[in-house]
Design a protein around this motif. Structure first.
Motif, mmCIF file in Angstrom:
data_model
loop_
_atom_site.group_PDB
_atom_site.id
_atom_site.type_symbol
_atom_site.label_atom_id
_atom_site.label_comp_id
_atom_site.label_asym_id
_atom_site.label_seq_id
_atom_site.Cartn_x
_atom_site.Cartn_y
_atom_site.Cartn_z
ATOM 1 N N LEU A 250 0.787 -1.179 0.078
ATOM 2 C CA LEU A 250 0.066 -0.032 0.037
ATOM 3 C C LEU A 250 0.836 1.178 -0.236
ATOM 4 N N ILE A 251 0.355 2.385 -0.731
ATOM 5 C CA ILE A 251 1.085 3.422 -0.524
ATOM 6 C C ILE A 251 0.936 4.416 0.558
ATOM 7 N N VAL A 252 1.896 4.300 1.501
ATOM 8 C CA VAL A 252 1.812 5.071 2.783
ATOM 9 C C VAL A 252 2.269 6.463 2.334
ATOM 10 N N HIS A 253 1.697 7.440 2.603
ATOM 11 C CA HIS A 253 1.967 9.004 2.415
ATOM 12 C C HIS A 253 3.332 9.275 3.255
ATOM 13 N N PRO A 254 4.233 10.016 2.503
ATOM 14 C CA PRO A 254 5.829 10.247 2.918
ATOM 15 C C PRO A 254 5.744 11.318 4.168
ATOM 16 N N LEU A 255 6.454 11.129 5.249
ATOM 17 C CA LEU A 255 6.497 12.040 6.172
ATOM 18 C C LEU A 255 7.813 13.152 5.567
ATOM 19 N N PRO A 256 7.805 14.312 6.220
ATOM 20 C CA PRO A 256 9.061 15.399 6.027
ATOM 21 C C PRO A 256 10.250 14.821 6.203
ATOM 22 N N GLU A 257 11.395 14.836 5.437
ATOM 23 C CA GLU A 257 12.698 14.393 5.761
ATOM 24 C C GLU A 257 13.091 14.446 7.231
ATOM 25 N N LYS A 258 13.973 13.826 7.800
ATOM 26 C CA LYS A 258 14.998 14.185 8.878
ATOM 27 C C LYS A 258 15.618 15.679 8.462
ATOM 28 N N PHE A 259 15.905 16.570 9.346
ATOM 29 C CA PHE A 259 16.534 17.536 9.193
ATOM 30 C C PHE A 259 18.108 17.257 9.441
ATOM 31 N N VAL A 260 18.910 17.513 8.624
ATOM 32 C CA VAL A 260 20.107 17.278 8.467
ATOM 33 C C VAL A 260 21.014 18.244 8.978
#
Length: 422
Positions: free
Chosen positions: A127-137
């Motif tokens: 199933l296509i789980v909506h992405p989270l914002p990336e981790k802050f590098v």
């Protein structure tokens, strides 16, 4: 140092040590040469299009009413002896019978959202789980937790949960319910990996030993090609958009230096004082409109584009998991045809894997059209909003300069007086 909760510092900057472990036109009575009226103005075209879109959305929502409403807000900075992190309030209202109450309020940090997403992917690999914002590098001692970063992340987390809440399968996940209702998640996080997680490890191990698939169904090959093409295009548009915003910010800085120059010049050129001050005022007003347009692009278009850059990576991962499931089935089926012992036990395993391949394929096919509809709706809305803001921006700047031209117009009587005086 004991744990301490402080309001999020929107004006200053704090250093996060661990959070990421755990974004009026003048009406012109003009006509064409043949006497026909001018086309609708850009504003009226936008308003007409907006009205039609809202009617379509209203009909769609009426046919598909939501029964879970989630809000992510009220970020707070939490400071402990070893880390500083942000916690967000997650408020839920629901009419679903499987919930014990109709309203819940919990506080969650970024790593809690990561836990939820990993559990959803673990239990529903295709199933296509909506992405989270990336981790802050973090790059060196970079400043963190300004209001832009916090607000951008809050919006993305809000969209993540609301995308799940309208999903016909994911919204009924027990992990989703726990995330929304449990005051603490530690006990749930400590539970060991389930059957699907162990199966996932087996799938990866087998897939790594298999060189490609023997017979991927054509429809999934077409999906794979679509995803690659979509990824290339959305990444390109995202990069160019961010470069345009960077250039517009540089242009804005030039405008802010441009206006005072005219104002200073007016002080030393008595005969040109009025027009020079007029130009200075026009430039200043245009710089404010430019600043608003940049904010709009940064707040609306860029987040929408970058969200689907991340979605493209999610889709690639889903495709890989589907291929891994099929790879395991093919490997076991090949073993079945070559081995002469434990045929019955291996046959049962192959039959189970065949069922799993079919379920995985059906899940992805069912989610594919849903994702495409959602993607097209989201991007169309962002493009429409951007077009509307561009029209407004150019209309406002046009009105500013037209006003200046009108103020400098010399009437014939005034011109004769000036000539007589000379």
């Amino acid at each position: 140092m004991s744990g301490q909760t402080v309001p999020a510092d929107f004006s200053g900057h704090m250093l996060d040590l661990d959070e990421d472990d755990d974004l009026e036109v003048f009406s012109k009575n003009t006509s064409l040469a043949d006497g026909s009226p001018m086309p609708n103005s850009p504003s009226s075209m936008v308003n007409q299009y907006r009205l039609e879109e809202e009617e379509d959305e209203g009909q769609q929502q009426g046919a598909d009413a939501d029964d879970i409403f989630i809000t992510v807000d009220n970020p707070e900075s939490h400071v402990t002896a070893i880390e500083t992190f942000i916690m967000y309030r997650v408020a839920t209202k629901t009419t679903r019978g499987e919930f014990d109450s109709s309203e819940y309020e919990v506080r969650r940090r970024y790593q809690d959202f990561l836990w939820l997403r990993s559990k959803l992917e673990e239990n529903h690999p295709t199933l296509i789980v909506h992405p989270l914002p990336e981790k802050f590098v973090m790059k060196g001692m970079v400043e963190r937790f300004n209001n832009d970063f916090i607000e951008t992340r809050r919006k993305a987390l809000h969209r993540f949960l609301n995308k799940i809440s309208v999903h016909p399968i994911l919204s009924y996940s027990q992990h989703f319910k726990v995330f929304l209702t449990a005051q603490e998640l530690l006990s749930h996080k400590k539970q060991g990996p389930g059957f699907l997680s162990r199966m996932g490890e087996t799938v990866r191990a087998v897939a790594n030993s298999v060189r490609g698939l023997k017979s991927r169904p054509e429809e999934f090959t077409m999906m794979q090609e679509y995803v690659e093409d979509f990824s290339n295009k959305i990444c390109s548009v995202d990069k160019v958009t961010q470069r345009i915003i960077k250039e517009e910010r540089e242009y804005l800085e030039e405008l802010k230096q441009y206006s005072p120059t005219y104002a200073q010049w007016a002080g030393s050129e008595e005969e040109l004082t009025e027009p020079l001050n007029g130009v200075a005022g026009c430039v200043e007003r245009c710089s404010k409109e430019t600043e608003e347009q940049i904010h709009h692009l940064s707040d609306v278009l860029v987040p929408a584009l970058h969200e689907y850059v991340l979605c493209a990576e999610t889709l690639k991962a889903v495709m890989r998991r589907r291929d891994n499931i099929q790879a395991e089935f093919e490997a076991k089926n090949e073993a079945l045809t070559s081995r002469r012992v434990d045929q019955e036990a291996l046959q049962d395993e192959v039959d189970g894997l065949a069922d799993r391949v079919e379920m995985a394929n059906n899940a992805l096919k069912g989610d594919w059209s849903r994702w495409q509809d959602s993607m097209r709706s989201d991007l169309k809305s962002a493009f429409l909003s951007t077009a509307e803001k561009n029209v407004e921006y150019y209309e406002q700047c046009l009105a500013v300069w037209e006003s200046f031209l009108l103020s400098q117009r010399v009437e014939p009587g005034e011109q004769r007086d000036g000539e007589d005086a000379s």
